[in-house]
Design an enzyme around this catalytic site. Structure first.
Site, PDB file in Angstrom:
ATOM      1  N   GLU A  30      -6.420   6.862  -1.156  1.00 28.31           N
ATOM      2  CA  GLU A  30      -6.291   5.698  -0.271  1.00 28.31           C
ATOM      3  C   GLU A  30      -6.899   4.469  -0.948  1.00 28.31           C
ATOM      4  O   GLU A  30      -6.310   3.396  -0.937  1.00 28.31           O
ATOM      5  CB  GLU A  30      -6.988   5.956   1.071  1.00 28.31           C
ATOM      6  CG  GLU A  30      -6.288   6.965   1.951  1.00 28.31           C
ATOM      7  CD  GLU A  30      -4.873   6.557   2.324  1.00 28.31           C
ATOM      8  OE1 GLU A  30      -4.655   5.372   2.605  1.00 28.31           O
ATOM      9  OE2 GLU A  30      -3.990   7.418   2.299  1.00 28.31           O
ATOM     10  N   HIS A  80       0.838  -1.205   0.000  1.00 30.05           N
ATOM     11  CA  HIS A  80       0.000   0.000   0.000  1.00 30.05           C
ATOM     12  C   HIS A  80       0.872   1.255   0.000  1.00 30.05           C
ATOM     13  O   HIS A  80       0.644   2.184  -0.779  1.00 30.05           O
ATOM     14  CB  HIS A  80      -0.906  -0.033   1.238  1.00 30.05           C
ATOM     15  CG  HIS A  80      -1.744   1.184   1.435  1.00 30.05           C
ATOM     16  ND1 HIS A  80      -3.062   1.263   1.080  1.00 30.05           N
ATOM     17  CD2 HIS A  80      -1.434   2.391   1.945  1.00 30.05           C
ATOM     18  CE1 HIS A  80      -3.529   2.463   1.363  1.00 30.05           C
ATOM     19  NE2 HIS A  80      -2.546   3.180   1.896  1.00 30.05           N
ATOM     20  N   GLU A  81       1.893   1.257   0.841  1.00 28.19           N
ATOM     21  CA  GLU A  81       2.780   2.430   0.901  1.00 28.19           C
ATOM     22  C   GLU A  81       3.573   2.587  -0.397  1.00 28.19           C
ATOM     23  O   GLU A  81       3.780   3.690  -0.890  1.00 28.19           O
ATOM     24  CB  GLU A  81       3.739   2.317   2.087  1.00 28.19           C
ATOM     25  CG  GLU A  81       3.051   2.278   3.439  1.00 28.19           C
ATOM     26  CD  GLU A  81       2.034   3.376   3.616  1.00 28.19           C
ATOM     27  OE1 GLU A  81       2.185   4.445   2.999  1.00 28.19           O
ATOM     28  OE2 GLU A  81       1.059   3.163   4.348  1.00 28.19           O
ATOM     29  N   HIS A 131       1.637   4.311  -2.951  1.00 21.71           N
ATOM     30  CA  HIS A 131       1.664   5.783  -2.841  1.00 21.71           C
ATOM     31  C   HIS A 131       2.901   6.339  -3.534  1.00 21.71           C
ATOM     32  O   HIS A 131       2.840   7.386  -4.180  1.00 21.71           O
ATOM     33  CB  HIS A 131       1.675   6.209  -1.369  1.00 21.71           C
ATOM     34  CG  HIS A 131       0.322   6.184  -0.723  1.00 21.71           C
ATOM     35  ND1 HIS A 131      -0.784   6.736  -1.312  1.00 21.71           N
ATOM     36  CD2 HIS A 131      -0.101   5.682   0.459  1.00 21.71           C
ATOM     37  CE1 HIS A 131      -1.834   6.574  -0.513  1.00 21.71           C
ATOM     38  NE2 HIS A 131      -1.442   5.921   0.563  1.00 21.71           N
TER      39      HIS A 131
END
Lengths: 480, 183
Positions: free
Chosen positions: A230, A145-146, A149
Site C-alpha cells: 500500500e 494508486h490503483e 497496483h
C-alpha cells in the site's frame, strides 16, 4: 521502475512458494496424524493438489470471482466520461500496454480497488460514492494508486496469496474441528503396530501445533507484505501524478466517511485502497491489519518535499513512520535513479456542494443499473428504468409528450455482452447512421431534442450547416 | 583456428544484439512520439468546437479566441519535434489564458456542452503532459544507449542519431503545467 517491478515479482514468487510449502507441510502432518506413514503421502498429495487447483483457478478466474463478489458492474464511457478520461491519463502515465476495464460498484461508500492477472488483463473498480465525493485531482490520485497496483504487479499477487491463505486457514480449521469432535480417535484407522502408533502420536501433536500456527504465520506474512505494498502504491501514484496532495485529500475524504461498503468482506478487504471494514475498537494491533494506518499515509504524502521520486517518498516515510529506524518501503535497487521529477504546486481546494453530490450519486447509481436519462424541454430530468416499454410519455411537470429512446434502451440492455466490441465500433463509425434534420424557426435561441433523447440548444451565433450529437454521434443537419 | 571462428561468431552475435536493442529503442521512441501526436491532434480537433460554443457568449473576447485559432493553425503546420514543442506550448499558453477569461462568463460555465468540452480538454491537456513524460523517458534511454560504450560503435556504424526531447519552451511554464478548472 523496472528494478522495482522485478523485485516485487520476486517477492510475490517467494511468498507464493512459502505459502505453498506451508500448505504441504500442514497436509503432511495432518495426513500423518490420521493415517500413519501412508497418510503422510496422501496428505502431501492432497495439499499439493489443492495448491495447484487453487492457483489455476485464481490465475484464470480470480478477478471475475472477486468482481462478482464485490457486485461490481462493467460500465461504458458515457456513464462517467471523467472517470474514463482519468483512467486513460493514468494508463498513459504508467505506460501500460492496454486500457484496464472499468467497473463501478453502485454503493454510496467511497472506495476503490484493482484486480486482474497482468497489465493486459486488469480491472479498476470504483464505487459510485467515490465518484460523487471526490474532485478531479483526488480521483486522479486514487486511480493512480490503483494503477500502481497494476503496474507493480500487485494484483495477481494479492489474488494468489489471498486464495492460498484461504486454503491454509480452511485446512487447519477443518482439522481442528475434526479433532474437537473425534477427540483424537482418528488414529485407530490404521494402527497396525505399536511403533507406528507412537509415531502417529507425535505426528498428531505436531499436526495440532501446525494447524494452530500455520494460519497465523501465513496471515502475518501476508499482511506485512500487503501493508508494504500500500505504501509502495502511494509512492508510485505520486511518481505518476506528481501531485501528492490529490491522493492525500482523497484518502482523507474516504476515511472520514461513516458509510460501510456492504459488498466488502474479509476475503476482499485487503484489495481496497482503504480498509472497507471499519474495526469496532480503535487502534487494533498494527500486526493484524491489512492496511497501514490511514493518518500515517496522509501525513507521509503531505511531507513529501523536493520531488516526486521514490527517494522523496522514502525520506518522508522515514520521517513520519520510521521513527528513526531504517525501514525500506522501496527496494534500494529501485531508488538509485537520480532523475529529478518536479512536484506540482498545490491548487486551491474548491468547496464541495453536498446537495449536487447527493443528486449526482443517485444518478450515477441509476446509470450503472442501466437507467436511461432523458431531459424534457422544460428542464426536468427523467429517469427511465431498464424495462421501460412505452415509446412516449408525458412530462410530469409541464405535460409535454416525450419520445422514449427505445434504441438506446435496447443497446443498454445488452451492454454487458460484447461491450468492448461495441466501444471500438462506436469510435470508427457511429452506431446510429441515419442523420437528423432540424429546421430553424428564427434567429434566436432554439431548443430541440435529438432522437437519442438528449436536448440540444442552438445559439444565435451558430452558423454551421450541421453538427454531431455528443451523446449518440448522429449527424444533425440544421436548415433555416 | 577453431578458437578464432568461435570468437568471431561470438562477436557477430553480440553485434547483432546491440543492433537489435538499438532498433527496439528507436521504435519505442517513435511509438511514444505517435502517442503525443494522437493527443495533440485531439486537442486541435476540440478547439474549433470550443470556440464555436464560446463565440456566442464571449462577444468582447474576440482577441483571445483569435489568439487560440492562430496558435492552433501554427501548431498544426509545425514539422520537427523542436518546432512542434514551441508551437504547442504557445497554444497551451493561449488556452490557459482563455480558461482564466471564462471565469467572467457564468452563463458559459453553466452550459452543458461547454462543460463536456472543458472536461475533454483538461483530459487531453493531462494526456499530453503524461505522454510527453513517457516520450522523454524513452528518448533518454535511447540517447544514453547511443552515447555509451560499446553500443556507440554499433550506433556509429549504422548512423543512429540522437532524438530531441519534447520540452516546453518557457521555463516558467513548466511550473504550472496543470490546467485545473475543477468540474
Amino acid at each position: 521502475m523496472w528494478e522495482l517491478i522485478r523485485a516485487n515479482k520476486q517477492k510475490s514468487l517467494i511468498l507464493f512458494f512459502v505459502m505453498g510449502i506451508c500448505l504441504m507441510v500442514l497436509g503432511y502432518f495432518i495426513g500423518g496424524a490420521y493415517g500413519g506413514e501412508e497418510g503422510t503421502f496422501f496428505g502431501l498429495g492432497l495439499a499439493l493438489f489443492i495448491w495447484i487447483l487453487m492457483s489455476v483457478i485464481s490465475y484464470f478466474s480470480g478477478d471475475s470471482i472477486i468482481l462478482a463478489l464485490s457486485k461490481a458492474k462493467r460500465v461504458s464511457p458515457n456513464v462517467h466520461p471523467q472517470l474514463f478520461n482519468v483512467v486513460e491519463e493514468m494508463k498513459i502515465a504508467a505506460n501500460l500496454p492496454a486500457m484496464p476495464k472499468v467497473y463501478i460498484i453502485p454503493d454510496p461508500a467511497p472506495n476503490a480497488f484493482a484486480t486482474g492477472r497482468n497489465p493486459q488483463n486488469a480491472s479498476i473498480v470504483v464505487t459510485a460514492g467515490l465518484l460523487s465525493q471526490l474532485n478531479r485531482d483526488e480521483l486522479q490520485g486514487v486511480i493512480a494508486h490503483e494503477m500502481s497496483h497494476v503496474l507493480n504487479r500487485d494484483i495477481l499477487f494479492m489474488t494468489f496469496s489471498g486464495v492460498l491463505l484461504g486454503s491454509i486457514v480452511f485446512l487447519s480449521h477443518v482439522f481442528l474441528r475434526s479433532m474437537w469432535f473425534t477427540g483424537g480417535r482418528g488414529r485407530r484407522y490404521s494402527s497396525r503396530s505399536k511403533g507406528g502408533g507412537q509415531i502417529q502420536m507425535i505426528m498428531m501433536i505436531v499436526a495440532i501445533l501446525m494447524a494452530i500456527l500455520a494460519p497465523l504465520m501465513a496471515r502475518l506474512l501476508y499482511l506485512a507484505i500487503s501493508r508494504k505494498r500500500e505504501y509502495l502504491a502511494d509512492a508510485t501514484a505520486v511518481r505518476l501524478t506528481r501531485y501528492p496532495e490529490g491522493l492525500a485529500s482523497a484518502l482523507e475524504k474516504i476515511s472520514s466517511t461513516d458509510i460501510n461498503l456492504t459488498s466488502a468482506n474479509k476475503a476482499t478487504a485487503a484489495l481496497y485502497i482503504i480498509n472497507p471494514l471499519k474495526p469496532k475498537g480503535r487502534k487494533l494491533s498494527n500486526l493484524s491489519s491489512t492496511h497501514p494506518p490511514i493518518d500515517e499515509r496522509i501525513k507521509i504524502l503531505r511531507t513529501i518535499a523536493g520531488g516526486a521520486n521514490y527517494i522523496n517518498y522514502q525520506n518522508a516515510f522515514t520521517k513520519i513512520a520510521g521513527r528513526g529506524k531504517r525501514s525500506n518501503i522501496i527496494p534500494s535497487s529501485a531508488i538509485h535513479d537520480k532523475e529529478n521529477i518536479k512536484l506540482q504546486t498545490i491548487s486551491k481546494p474548491e468547496p464541495a456542494s453536498t446537495k449536487k453530490g447527493v443528486r449526482d450519486l443517485g444518478d450515477l447509481m441509476r446509470a450503472v443499473n442501466k437507467y436511461v436519462f432523458i431531459s424534457c424541454l422544460c428542464g426536468l430530468k427523467m429517469k427511465l428504468p431498464p424495462g421501460f416499454k412505452k415509446d412516449k410519455f408525458p412530462c410530469p411537470r409541464c405535460g409535454r409528450i416525450n419520445q422514449v429512446p427505445i434504441a438506446e434502451l435496447a443497446v443498454l440492455a445488452g451492454v454487458t455482452q460484447g461491450l468492448g466490441k461495441q466501444h471500438t465500433k462506436k469510435e470508427t463509425t457511429p452506431s446510429h447512421k441515419q442523420k437528423f434534420v432540424y429546421h430553424r424557426t428564427g434567429k434566436g435561441w432554439e431548443t430541440f431534442t435529438c432522437p437519442c433523447g438528449s436536448a440540444k440548444q442552438l445559439s444565435p451565433a451558430f452558423d454551421k450547416d450541421f453538427f454531431y450529437c455528443n451523446k449518440c454521434g448522429r449527424k444533425i443537419e440544421i436548415k433555416s | 583456428m577453431l578458437f578464432v571462428i568461435i570468437a568471431i561468431g561470438l562477436l557477430v552475435f553480440i553485434f547483432i544484439g546491440f543492433y537489435n536493442s538499438l532498433i527496439r529503442l528507436r521504435n519505442q521512441v517513435k511509438n511514444a512520439w505517435s502517442q503525443i501526436d494522437v493527443q495533440l491532434k485531439r486537442r486541435h480537433d476540440l478547439i474549433p468546437n470550443l470556440i464555436e460554443t464560446a463565440k456566442g457568449y464571449m462577444k468582447h473576447e474576440q482577441d483571445t479566441l483569435k489568439g487560440i485559432t492562430e496558435a492552433r493553425s501554427k501548431a498544426m503546420g509545425a514539422g520537427s519535434v523542436g518546432e512542434k514543442s514551441k508551437a504547442e506550448s504557445a497554444l497551451s499558453g493561449a488556452m490557459s489564458k482563455f480558461f482564466v477569461v471564462v471565469e467572467n462568463y457564468p452563463d458559459l460555465k453553466a452550459n452543458q456542452n461547454f462543460l463536456a468540452l472543458q472536461e475533454e480538454l483538461t483530459s487531453t491537456e493531462n494526456k499530453i503532459a503524461f505522454s510527453r513524460q513517457s516520450y522523454n523517458d524513452q528518448v533518454l534511454f535511447f540517447n544514453n544507449k547511443i552515447q555509451m560504450f560499446p553500443s556507440n560503435i554499433v550506433a556509429g556504424i549504422f548512423n543512429f542519431k540522437q532524438e530531441d526531447f519534447f520540452e516546453l519552451e518557457d521555463k516558467t511554464e513548466r511550473a504550472v503545467p496543470k490546467v485545473d478548472f475543477s468540474s
